[in-house]
Scaffold this motif. Structure first.
Motif, PDB file in Angstrom:
ATOM      1  N   GLU A   1      -9.707   7.325 -12.511  1.00  0.00           N
ATOM      2  CA  GLU A   1      -8.786   7.214 -11.384  1.00  0.00           C
ATOM      3  C   GLU A   1      -9.572   6.895 -10.122  1.00  0.00           C
ATOM      4  O   GLU A   1     -10.634   7.466  -9.863  1.00  0.00           O
ATOM      5  N   ALA A   2      -9.034   5.971  -9.347  1.00  0.00           N
ATOM      6  CA  ALA A   2      -9.639   5.603  -8.067  1.00  0.00           C
ATOM      7  C   ALA A   2      -8.522   5.496  -7.041  1.00  0.00           C
ATOM      8  O   ALA A   2      -7.336   5.656  -7.353  1.00  0.00           O
ATOM      9  N   TYR A   3      -8.912   5.226  -5.790  1.00  0.00           N
ATOM     10  CA  TYR A   3      -7.932   5.112  -4.712  1.00  0.00           C
ATOM     11  C   TYR A   3      -8.163   3.826  -3.932  1.00  0.00           C
ATOM     12  O   TYR A   3      -9.293   3.330  -3.840  1.00  0.00           O
ATOM     13  N   THR A   4      -7.091   3.312  -3.377  1.00  0.00           N
ATOM     14  CA  THR A   4      -7.167   2.152  -2.502  1.00  0.00           C
ATOM     15  C   THR A   4      -6.088   2.278  -1.434  1.00  0.00           C
ATOM     16  O   THR A   4      -5.195   3.137  -1.530  1.00  0.00           O
ATOM     17  N   GLU A   5      -6.162   1.446  -0.420  1.00  0.00           N
ATOM     18  CA  GLU A   5      -5.166   1.453   0.651  1.00  0.00           C
ATOM     19  C   GLU A   5      -4.113   0.377   0.373  1.00  0.00           C
ATOM     20  O   GLU A   5      -4.445  -0.792   0.166  1.00  0.00           O
ATOM     21  N   CYS A   6      -2.842   0.787   0.335  1.00  0.00           N
ATOM     22  CA  CYS A   6      -1.739  -0.156   0.159  1.00  0.00           C
ATOM     23  C   CYS A   6      -0.746   0.011   1.308  1.00  0.00           C
ATOM     24  O   CYS A   6      -0.666   1.075   1.921  1.00  0.00           O
ATOM     25  N   CYS A   7      -0.006  -1.039   1.559  1.00  0.00           N
ATOM     26  CA  CYS A   7       0.969  -1.019   2.645  1.00  0.00           C
ATOM     27  C   CYS A   7       2.378  -0.962   2.051  1.00  0.00           C
ATOM     28  O   CYS A   7       2.793  -1.872   1.319  1.00  0.00           O
ATOM     29  N   PHE A   8       3.101   0.121   2.351  1.00  0.00           N
ATOM     30  CA  PHE A   8       4.495   0.275   1.947  1.00  0.00           C
ATOM     31  C   PHE A   8       5.310   0.590   3.191  1.00  0.00           C
ATOM     32  O   PHE A   8       4.963   1.493   3.959  1.00  0.00           O
ATOM     33  N   ASP A   9       6.386  -0.170   3.392  1.00  0.00           N
ATOM     34  CA  ASP A   9       7.261   0.059   4.545  1.00  0.00           C
ATOM     35  C   ASP A   9       6.474   0.046   5.857  1.00  0.00           C
ATOM     36  O   ASP A   9       6.648   0.906   6.729  1.00  0.00           O
ATOM     37  N   ASN A  10       5.546  -0.909   5.953  1.00  0.00           N
ATOM     38  CA  ASN A  10       4.739  -1.099   7.171  1.00  0.00           C
ATOM     39  C   ASN A  10       3.812   0.080   7.461  1.00  0.00           C
ATOM     40  O   ASN A  10       3.383   0.276   8.599  1.00  0.00           O
ATOM     41  N   LYS A  11       3.491   0.857   6.439  1.00  0.00           N
ATOM     42  CA  LYS A  11       2.559   1.979   6.604  1.00  0.00           C
ATOM     43  C   LYS A  11       1.478   1.895   5.539  1.00  0.00           C
ATOM     44  O   LYS A  11       1.752   1.587   4.374  1.00  0.00           O
ATOM     45  N   HIS A  12       0.228   2.148   5.944  1.00  0.00           N
ATOM     46  CA  HIS A  12      -0.875   2.175   4.992  1.00  0.00           C
ATOM     47  C   HIS A  12      -0.904   3.533   4.300  1.00  0.00           C
ATOM     48  O   HIS A  12      -0.888   4.580   4.944  1.00  0.00           O
ATOM     49  N   VAL A  13      -0.915   3.491   2.985  1.00  0.00           N
ATOM     50  CA  VAL A  13      -0.839   4.707   2.176  1.00  0.00           C
ATOM     51  C   VAL A  13      -2.014   4.729   1.205  1.00  0.00           C
ATOM     52  O   VAL A  13      -2.325   3.718   0.561  1.00  0.00           O
ATOM     53  N   LYS A  14      -2.670   5.904   1.122  1.00  0.00           N
ATOM     54  CA  LYS A  14      -3.732   6.080   0.139  1.00  0.00           C
ATOM     55  C   LYS A  14      -3.098   6.124  -1.245  1.00  0.00           C
ATOM     56  O   LYS A  14      -2.315   7.023  -1.564  1.00  0.00           O
ATOM     57  N   THR A  15      -3.441   5.144  -2.075  1.00  0.00           N
ATOM     58  CA  THR A  15      -2.728   4.936  -3.333  1.00  0.00           C
ATOM     59  C   THR A  15      -3.672   5.074  -4.518  1.00  0.00           C
ATOM     60  O   THR A  15      -4.708   4.401  -4.569  1.00  0.00           O
ATOM     61  N   PRO A  16      -3.342   5.931  -5.498  1.00  0.00           N
ATOM     62  CA  PRO A  16      -4.189   6.069  -6.684  1.00  0.00           C
ATOM     63  C   PRO A  16      -4.068   4.859  -7.607  1.00  0.00           C
ATOM     64  O   PRO A  16      -3.020   4.231  -7.690  1.00  0.00           O
ATOM     65  N   VAL A  17      -5.156   4.558  -8.297  1.00  0.00           N
ATOM     66  CA  VAL A  17      -5.210   3.443  -9.245  1.00  0.00           C
ATOM     67  C   VAL A  17      -5.571   4.003 -10.617  1.00  0.00           C
ATOM     68  O   VAL A  17      -6.568   4.727 -10.757  1.00  0.00           O
ATOM     69  N   TYR A  18      -4.757   3.685 -11.641  1.00  0.00           N
ATOM     70  CA  TYR A  18      -4.977   4.173 -12.989  1.00  0.00           C
ATOM     71  C   TYR A  18      -5.210   3.004 -13.932  1.00  0.00           C
ATOM     72  O   TYR A  18      -4.641   1.924 -13.767  1.00  0.00           O
TER      73      TYR A  18
END
Length: 343
Positions: A1-18
């Motif tokens: 598992e890792a993390y990356t920054e994604c944009c949802f609803d004009n907000k940057h969210v720390k997002t896990p990657v599986y």
């Protein structure tokens, strides 16, 4: 598992990657998240849940998302969305017309146009079909509105091809369908299409004689005719119009009646598709919002044209006057003079 920054609803969210290979049956993951393997990437948005099935598939359950409401005030993003929605309706009308028609002119040459009109008969959106059709169809719709007034009812559809009523050449038959929504007494919108028929009578096959002296020699000419009345197709009457012919032995009725009837029914089917899609759009957004954005689109088009004319006028040092002349086959000059008010 890792993390990356994604944009949802004009907000940057720390997002896990599986990695999909590391997930097993029974794993349930709450979005937002990303699932990857060697061939694909799956984005699971917020408020959604991803579950791994027994066969190893990813089953995504959509959560309840509160949608932002759209009101009648002008919003630039919604203006673009509605512009594309209206154009999509006209394009889907065209697809239906092309698929259900039978003549080479419409099915293969694509000599037709479809458009959506507002309550006042003004053009709102058109598919990128034939420009000469689209420039005149607004006048055709508004002419029918003036002729019938309050005598339009659900299930009516109007046929017109006369040049004095917004028509082009006679083989271009226009079908106009008023759209009534929610039991309204008057049409809420109009949808229309114009298609080139292979023959509608006259002194030569094809109904475009170069040596005609009278309009009647070019075939059937109709200022207005209710081709359907309250949902009933007026088959016998339209056949009589098409086969009537004119004065003189050579001035006969249509030579392709079966094609005419099939294409007219295809045109009616295209308008029915437009009616259904407009009604669905109203149910999604409300009548007030849809009508408001029709007006916003027309206002935006006016502003765009005014800006273009202002730009053109800026190229002139003094008065913005443009003129041109061209000649018909017999030498008759056609002169055009355009004066632009820079203000």
């Amino acid at each position: 598992e890792a993390y990356t920054e994604c944009c949802f609803d004009n907000k940057h969210v720390k997002t896990p990657v599986y990695s999909l290979n590391s997930l097993r049956h029974g794993h349930t993951l709450q979005g937002p998240l990303i699932i990857i393997n060697n061939n694909s990437t799956i984005i699971v948005e917020p408020h959604c849940t991803a579950a791994i099935t027994q066969s190893g598939d990813v089953d995504i359950e959509l959560g309840q998302v509160r949608l932002s409401t759209v009101d009648t005030s002008l919003d630039a993003i919604q203006l673009s969305i509605f512009s594309h929605r209206f154009m999509s309706i006209a394009e889907q009308m065209g697809r239906v017309l092309q698929r259900t028609s039978i003549s080479t002119n419409i099915k293969e040459r694509l000599d037709f146009s479809c458009a959506v009109f507002g309550q006042d008969g003004g053009l709102v959106a058109n598919a990128p079909h034939i420009p000469v059709h689209l420039g005149a169809m607004q006048e055709t719709v508004q002419m029918q509105m003036r002729i019938y007034g309050d005598d339009l009812h659900p299930g009516d559809a109007l046929l017109c091809n006369h040049p004095s009523a917004g028509g082009s050449h006679l083989p271009d038959l226009t079908i106009i369908t008023p759209v009534f929504y929610g039991g309204a007494a008057k049409p809420t919108f109009f949808v229309a299409n114009r298609g080139h028929h292979a023959d509608i009578g006259g002194i030569t096959p094809g109904s475009m004689p170069p040596h005609s002296r009278f309009l009647s020699e070019e075939g059937m000419a109709v200022k207005t005719f209710k081709i359907t009345q309250r949902g009933v197709f007026q088959e016998e009457d339209i056949i009589e119009l098409l086969t009537r012919g004119g004065e003189g032995a050579d001035n006969v009725g249509t030579r392709r009646l079966s094609d005419n009837m099939s294409d007219l029914e295809a045109q009616l089917a295209a308008n029915q598709k437009g009616t259904e899609l407009l009604s669905s759009l109203i149910e999604e957004y409300s009548l007030d919002v849809v009508q408001a954005y029709m007006k916003h689109i027309q206002d935006n088009a006016e502003v765009a044209v005014r800006r273009m004319l202002t730009t053109i006028a800026g190229d002139f040092s003094s008065s913005a006057v443009m003129s041109a002349v061209d000649y018909m086959d017999d030498g008759t000059p056609l002169k055009l003079r355009v004066s632009i008010n820079k203000d």
